[in-house]
Enzyme design. Structure first.
Site, mmCIF file in Angstrom:
data_model
loop_
_atom_site.group_PDB
_atom_site.id
_atom_site.type_symbol
_atom_site.label_atom_id
_atom_site.label_comp_id
_atom_site.label_asym_id
_atom_site.label_seq_id
_atom_site.Cartn_x
_atom_site.Cartn_y
_atom_site.Cartn_z
ATOM 1 N N SER A 74 0.991 -0.928 0.133
ATOM 2 C CA SER A 74 0.065 0.022 -0.037
ATOM 3 C C SER A 74 0.915 1.386 0.109
ATOM 4 C CB SER A 74 -0.879 0.003 1.089
ATOM 5 O OG SER A 74 -1.830 1.186 1.048
ATOM 6 N N ASP A 75 0.161 2.406 -0.612
ATOM 7 C CA ASP A 75 1.004 3.633 -0.512
ATOM 8 C C ASP A 75 0.207 4.824 -0.857
ATOM 9 O OD1 ASP A 75 3.204 5.443 -0.903
ATOM 10 O OD2 ASP A 75 4.423 3.904 -1.500
ATOM 11 N N GLN A 76 0.628 6.114 -0.551
ATOM 12 C CA GLN A 76 0.089 6.965 -0.965
ATOM 13 C C GLN A 76 0.435 8.326 -1.851
ATOM 14 O OE1 GLN A 76 -0.958 8.428 3.149
ATOM 15 N NE2 GLN A 76 -3.269 8.412 2.766
ATOM 16 N N GLY A 111 -3.346 3.802 -2.664
ATOM 17 C CA GLY A 111 -3.493 2.454 -3.439
ATOM 18 C C GLY A 111 -3.148 1.198 -2.511
#
Length: 198
Positions: A74-76, A111
């Site tokens: 996950s990442d932003q 995401g």
């Protein structure tokens, strides 16, 4: 809950807390991907799509080393006033960034990707629209003093679950997306593949 293993490919305390709070058993492992290199190679990409690509890269990096486990990456990303924002390097940069975002709306993209056997089998992204209020220098000083260097781990220099909530007039979107992961779609996918019970 099931005999399927889940690895969270993230150092994020907020993402670990989300899964723990939801009752999802997992272990956490730093994916060790070069995020700056990925961002450079994908220069000009839509910020939401970049969040997805970073999440996929993290999931794949760990899945290649442990192919039998389900791996969640996950990442932003944050886009503000037509530009992509990265994490601040220090509190001086954080102050400048927050001052620039004061009174404006930005988009926070979270995401997530799920991989197994070295392949991504699902990915998704969600976006929150965040409107910062116009705040005083006195408030900003107090905020930076209370939050300290801990806020440097957040792309927006805020934690909505902390004093950062006072920075905003309005937030449109899912709370978990703001914290760092589109949790509802992730839980749906974990149920679908049998990591958690239906």
């Amino acid at each position: 809950m099931t005999d399927q293993r889940l690895i969270l490919a993230s150092r994020s305390a907020a993402r670990r807390a989300m899964l723990t709070g939801a009752g999802v058993p997992f272990t956490a492992l730093d994916a060790g991907v070069d995020e700056d290199a990925i961002k450079t190679s994908l220069a000009g990409i839509d910020p939401a799509e970049l969040a997805l690509e970073l999440a996929r890269a993290k999931a794949l990096a760990v899945s290649r080393h442990d192919p039998e486990a389900w791996v969640l990456g996950s990442d932003q990303t944050l886009d503000s006033q037509g530009g992509m924002i990265s994490k601040a390097r220090d509190l001086t940069e954080a102050r400048h960034r927050l001052r620039g975002m004061s009174g404006h709306t930005h988009h926070l993209n979270s995401g997530a990707a799920l991989a197994i056997n070295g392949a991504v089998v699902w990915s998704g992204v969600d976006t929150a629209r965040m409107t910062m209020r116009r705040f005083s220098d006195d408030f900003l000083d107090a905020y930076l003093e209370v939050e300290g260097e801990g806020l440097l781990g957040s792309v927006g220099c805020y934690r909505l679950e902390g004093m950062g909530s006072q920075l905003f007039d309005r937030v449109e979107g899912d709370y978990f997306t703001v914290l760092g992961m589109p949790l509802w779609p992730v839980l749906n996918e974990l149920r679908r593949v049998g990591v958690i019970r239906t």
